[in-house]
Motif scaffolding. Structure first.
Motif: not given
Length: 347
Positions: A99-100, A318-322, A310-312, A261-265
């Motif tokens: 996640g980012y 925290l969510a992205a890092g997990r 995951f947003g701003t 939650g809808r965009s990905i790299a």
């Protein structure tokens, strides 16, 4: 443009070796929509709205034709099922989702006792010379001072370091306004992982390292922490992108706002930018959702590799890092393009 570097920030410390695995020639396999786990239960309208934000920027005629058709659709699920086919692309490497997010810092447009750490724009000489000065030289020397290169000042040098790792972010200004910055260039030195360096020194085991752990250690050990940050000679400069409204996400690789939650790299060598992608992320909190490939990142390499936005802000961080989970991703391709990817003997 968001760099989607968060997953690479610790250079192999908190990630598996997926990004560096030898990848074979991609194999394409056509699936039915019935084979997509959870397809029936998704909010296809939400996915279509995100697809519409970038599809008009796609170059190829088949994608542009689908974009025009998408604008008038009342049944989003039927639209995807009618005009696309799911294609599973595999290159021999295990699937990996990370996640980012977009960092949010506290800052101001003018310096003060609280806001002492500048966000710099790219100086002309750094554009012309690569590599230019190291991080240590930039922050300890006189080359950047009194030149009007400061975009804003923030209150935390550690958060500023991680803003550079991420490549873009938002600054919350006194009084409630926002200033958004995006990647503006770099000094040309390679990124060196400070998380990996802490492991090398024996401070932590690899599984213990995270962004928050590193931040806490630097703050507890200010002198050693400053030297640790200097271990990474790479330095990122920024540009102001405040034309993007605060309620929208930052700009992705397609120069449009990405959506939480809808965009990905993705790796554009395998997945076209702008394409819908069905995500089946396994792990502790499974995700079954149609997303759109709207960003890229240096850590995102391979056919089954994606970074979920995951947003701003801190909670998103925290969510992205997990997130570091297996699963699979299936690209939705225009029908003729999907069949053209198959070997001749199976068409």
């Amino acid at each position: 443009m968001i760099k989607a570097l968060w997953a690479a920030a610790f250079a192999g410390v908190v990630m598996s070796g997926t990004d560096t695995e030898a990848q074979g020639e991609p194999v394409h396999r056509l699936l039915d929509f019935q084979e997509l786990d959870g397809w029936e239960d998704d909010d296809h309208r939400a996915a279509l709205d995100v697809f519409l934000t970038t599809c008009r920027d796609m170059k190829d005629p088949d994608w542009r034709a689908l974009c025009a058709a998408a604008a008038d659709q009342s049944d989003a699920k039927a639209f995807f099922e009618l005009f696309f086919r799911p294609v599973l692309i595999e290159d021999g490497a295990d699937a990996l989702f990370t996640g980012y997010f977009e960092p949010e810092l506290e800052g101001a447009r003018e310096p003060s006792d609280r806001y002492r750490y500048p966000i710099y724009a790219l100086p002309p000489e750094a554009r012309e010379a690569s590599p230019w000065l190291t991080r240590r030289d930039i922050l300890s020397g006189e080359d950047m001072r009194d030149r009007g290169l400061e975009i804003a000042w923030v209150d935390d040098p550690v958060e500023l370091f991680f803003l550079q790792v991420q490549g873009s972010g938002r600054v919350r200004l006194p009084g409630g306004g926002f200033l958004r910055v995006g990647y503006g260039g770099a000094n040309g030195h390679p990124y060196r992982s400070i998380g990996k360096e802490l492991v090398r020194r024996g401070v932590y085991e690899p599984h213990q390292v995270s962004a928050q752990v590193i931040k806490n250690w630097v703050r507890r050990n200010p002198e050693e922490g400053e030297e640790l940050l200097f271990h990474n000679p790479s330095y990122v400069f920024f540009r102001e992108v405040s034309e993007v409204p605060a309620h929208l996400g930052p700009l992705g690789a397609m120069n449009r706002s990405v959506t939480t939650g809808r965009s990905i790299a993705v790796d554009p060598a395998h997945t076209p930018l702008g394409a819908p992608v069905w995500v089946e992320k396994d792990g502790a909190d499974p995700i079954r959702r149609l997303m759109v490939a709207q960003d890229t990142g240096s850590a995102i390499k391979g056919a089954q590799r994606a970074d979920i936005f995951f947003g701003t802000g801190d909670q998103a961080g925290l969510a992205a890092g997990r997130l570091k989970d297996p699963g699979r991703m299936i690209v939705l391709m225009p029908i003729q393009r999907a069949y053209a990817l198959l070997p001749e003997n199976v068409q």
